[in-house]
Design a protein around this motif. Structure first.
Motif, mmCIF file in Angstrom:
data_model
loop_
_atom_site.group_PDB
_atom_site.id
_atom_site.type_symbol
_atom_site.label_atom_id
_atom_site.label_comp_id
_atom_site.label_asym_id
_atom_site.label_seq_id
_atom_site.Cartn_x
_atom_site.Cartn_y
_atom_site.Cartn_z
ATOM 1 N N THR A 317 36.502 40.477 39.870
ATOM 2 C CA THR A 317 38.270 40.793 40.601
ATOM 3 C C THR A 317 38.294 39.064 40.282
ATOM 4 O OG1 THR A 317 37.032 39.683 42.762
ATOM 5 C CG2 THR A 317 37.744 41.913 42.092
ATOM 6 N N GLU A 318 38.024 37.832 40.586
ATOM 7 C CA GLU A 318 38.344 36.770 39.754
ATOM 8 C C GLU A 318 38.058 36.542 39.104
ATOM 9 O OE1 GLU A 318 35.557 33.372 42.951
ATOM 10 O OE2 GLU A 318 34.738 35.520 42.816
ATOM 11 N N PHE A 319 37.871 37.449 38.185
ATOM 12 C CA PHE A 319 38.115 36.570 36.608
ATOM 13 C C PHE A 319 39.054 37.348 36.077
ATOM 14 C CE2 PHE A 319 37.169 37.405 31.491
ATOM 15 C CZ PHE A 319 36.792 36.506 31.533
ATOM 16 N N ALA A 320 39.464 38.951 36.805
ATOM 17 C CA ALA A 320 40.347 39.744 35.956
ATOM 18 C C ALA A 320 41.596 39.426 36.437
ATOM 19 C CB ALA A 320 40.080 41.312 36.640
ATOM 20 N N ALA A 321 42.096 38.659 38.269
ATOM 21 C CA ALA A 321 43.512 38.219 37.853
ATOM 22 C C ALA A 321 43.650 36.923 37.848
ATOM 23 C CB ALA A 321 42.856 37.353 39.900
ATOM 24 N N ALA A 322 42.369 35.804 36.797
ATOM 25 C CA ALA A 322 42.764 34.517 36.099
ATOM 26 C C ALA A 322 42.884 35.107 34.851
ATOM 27 C CB ALA A 322 41.401 33.646 36.557
ATOM 28 N N THR A 323 42.573 36.298 34.725
ATOM 29 C CA THR A 323 43.014 36.868 32.612
ATOM 30 C C THR A 323 43.840 37.599 32.730
ATOM 31 O OG1 THR A 323 40.973 38.660 32.779
ATOM 32 C CG2 THR A 323 40.165 36.243 32.114
ATOM 33 N N THR A 324 44.702 38.078 33.515
ATOM 34 C CA THR A 324 45.424 38.607 33.301
ATOM 35 C C THR A 324 46.258 38.212 32.368
ATOM 36 O OG1 THR A 324 45.388 39.703 35.649
ATOM 37 C CG2 THR A 324 48.184 40.101 35.015
ATOM 38 N N GLY A 325 47.830 38.766 31.733
ATOM 39 C CA GLY A 325 47.993 39.425 30.661
ATOM 40 C C GLY A 325 46.998 38.186 29.989
ATOM 41 N N ARG A 326 46.382 38.106 29.578
ATOM 42 C CA ARG A 326 45.321 38.147 28.031
ATOM 43 C C ARG A 326 44.872 38.680 27.883
ATOM 44 N NH1 ARG A 326 45.701 33.357 31.548
ATOM 45 N NH2 ARG A 326 43.862 33.182 32.335
ATOM 46 N N THR A 327 44.916 40.082 28.447
ATOM 47 C CA THR A 327 43.750 41.099 27.959
ATOM 48 C C THR A 327 44.059 41.977 26.511
ATOM 49 O OG1 THR A 327 45.378 43.022 28.783
ATOM 50 C CG2 THR A 327 43.641 41.932 30.511
ATOM 51 N N THR A 328 45.228 41.065 25.479
ATOM 52 C CA THR A 328 45.245 41.721 24.459
ATOM 53 C C THR A 328 44.271 40.377 23.684
ATOM 54 O OG1 THR A 328 47.406 41.207 24.247
ATOM 55 C CG2 THR A 328 46.835 40.809 22.442
ATOM 56 N N TYR A 329 43.348 40.071 23.759
ATOM 57 C CA TYR A 329 42.411 39.304 23.614
ATOM 58 C C TYR A 329 41.020 39.533 24.259
ATOM 59 C CZ TYR A 329 45.138 36.648 21.132
ATOM 60 O OH TYR A 329 46.932 35.529 21.060
ATOM 61 N N LEU A 330 40.539 39.681 25.708
ATOM 62 C CA LEU A 330 39.502 39.375 26.098
ATOM 63 C C LEU A 330 39.521 41.517 26.661
ATOM 64 C CD1 LEU A 330 39.753 36.327 28.689
ATOM 65 C CD2 LEU A 330 38.962 36.789 26.358
ATOM 66 N N LYS A 331 38.756 41.315 27.484
ATOM 67 C CA LYS A 331 38.076 42.904 28.505
ATOM 68 C C LYS A 331 37.867 42.436 29.564
ATOM 69 C CE LYS A 331 35.901 45.343 24.181
ATOM 70 N NZ LYS A 331 36.574 46.654 24.642
ATOM 71 N N GLN A 332 38.260 42.486 30.612
ATOM 72 C CA GLN A 332 38.252 41.877 31.940
ATOM 73 C C GLN A 332 36.717 42.863 32.399
ATOM 74 O OE1 GLN A 332 42.182 42.400 33.714
ATOM 75 N NE2 GLN A 332 42.692 40.400 33.908
ATOM 76 N N GLN A 333 36.733 44.510 32.064
ATOM 77 C CA GLN A 333 35.389 45.022 32.801
ATOM 78 C C GLN A 333 35.172 45.703 30.797
ATOM 79 O OE1 GLN A 333 35.729 45.482 35.795
ATOM 80 N NE2 GLN A 333 37.433 44.585 36.280
#
Length: 357
Positions: A317-333
């Motif tokens: 959840t910490e990583f997902a919260a910090a990368t919100t808005g960058r999911t174009t590049y990153l897979k949160q899960q």
């Protein structure tokens, strides 16, 4: 005489003022004193430890950390006498160092990062057109089975549909990696590739190494000279130099995005079978262990680790919260991404030796 006495008195008073200032400084230094701990770290963590906010957070807990960088596997050959900790980029070299220096288990594992392949848009599109990758926005999935088959067949970019319009796509198709004999990311690449090539079996003995050795040799020897660290390889890619496909840590990409830096036509491909890089602290002294546990548990330091692109253990959840808005590049899960088990150090060393010829 009076004048002389006045001068002497002034000197004594000045000396008293100086002594008071020095005493005051000493008292102030005592109140903010930190323990200095020395460590050898993988190069991909250099910016984390150099970050002024990290330095400040560590000082608040009583630590000054001095680091030197080394390839994770190259740490084996170093004399670590006088150091408080080693911090390689995965468990395999950490376990070997722990055995060598009789470090008490369990070893702290503050954070981790999956291996990814960075590509320019043109290269990623060609891979998609030829069934080697799936794309969604500026991220996607690399089909490791299809890629390894292409590597085994010595496919060139020119043989791939759609490559002709990209002048930079020439020569043999391959993923550029670091030297697996010295660097963790290069060794983990072999671990994941051999796992896929051998039908989903982790190499456990010489026979298993021999089954995939010819392909592993192709994957490494086609590259020619290799970078000793992932940091150098990633910097080269970002600057526009080097190969169209480069294996790096997700954390390096995430950190670049977090800094708001220009990434151009960057595409991040997650291999459908990869290996996680579990950054593992090998405590060589009690101070080194305390630091490893602090990095694992302190909320401020965990938050800063995420800012540098790392995924804290148990911190989805910490990583997902910090990368919100960058999911174009990153897979949160990391859905659809299979983790390949990593062979023992002995087997991985043999695999690397055979791959390098």
């Amino acid at each position: 005489m009076r004048r002389i006495a006045g001068i002497v008195l002034a000197v004594l008073l000045l000396g008293g003022v100086v002594a008071a200032v020095v005493a005051g400084r000493e008292e102030q230094d005592t109140s903010t004193a930190t323990k200095t701990v020395r460590g050898v770290i993988g190069s991909e963590k250099a910016e984390f430890f150099a970050d002024p906010e990290v330095v400040k957070a560590l000082a608040a807990k009583g630590y000054t950390v001095k680091t030197e960088t080394s390839g994770s596997w190259a740490m084996e050959g170093l004399d670590l006498k006088g150091y408080d900790f080693a911090f390689p980029s995965s468990q395999a070299p950490a376990e070997e160092l722990a055995a060598k220096y009789r470090a008490r288990k369990p070893l702290p594992r503050p954070f981790y990062s999956p291996l990814v392949v960075v590509a320019h848009r043109g290269a990623a599109e060609v891979l998609r057109q030829n069934g080697l990758a799936e794309l969604k926005g500026s991220s996607g999935t690399l089909d490791m089975g299809a890629y390894l088959k292409a590597a085994e067949d010595d496919r060139t970019w020119q043989q791939l549909k759609g490559a002709a319009k990209y002048g930079e796509l020439t020569g043999t198709l391959y993923i550029a990696t670091t030297d697996p004999a010295a660097s963790n990311s290069g060794a983990l690449y072999l671990a994941a590739a051999s796992y896929v090539a051998d039908g989903g079996r982790v190499a456990s003995d010489t026979a298993a190494v021999e089954r995939t050795a010819p392909l592993m040799r192709k994957l490494i020897q086609v590259q020619g000279a290799q970078q000793p660290s992932s940091d150098a390889a990633f910097r080269d890619f970002v600057s526009g130099a080097g190969n169209p496909l480069v294996l790096v840590y997700e954390s390096q990409v995430a950190a670049l995005l977090a800094q708001g830096q220009e990434v151009g036509d960057l595409v991040v491909l997650y291999p459908d079978t990869t290996a996680n890089s579990d950054h593992t602290v090998v405590p060589l002294t009690k101070e080194g262990r305390a630091l490893g546990e602090l990095l694992s548990e302190d909320p401020a330091l965990r938050k800063l680790a995420v800012r540098h692109g790392f995924r804290p253990q148990g911190g989805g959840t910490e990583f997902a919260a910090a990368t919100t808005g960058r999911t174009t590049y990153l897979k949160q899960q990391l859905t659809g991404v299979r983790q390949a088990p990593v062979p023992t150090s002995e087997v991985l060393h043999e695999m690397t030796r055979r791959a390098r010829g």
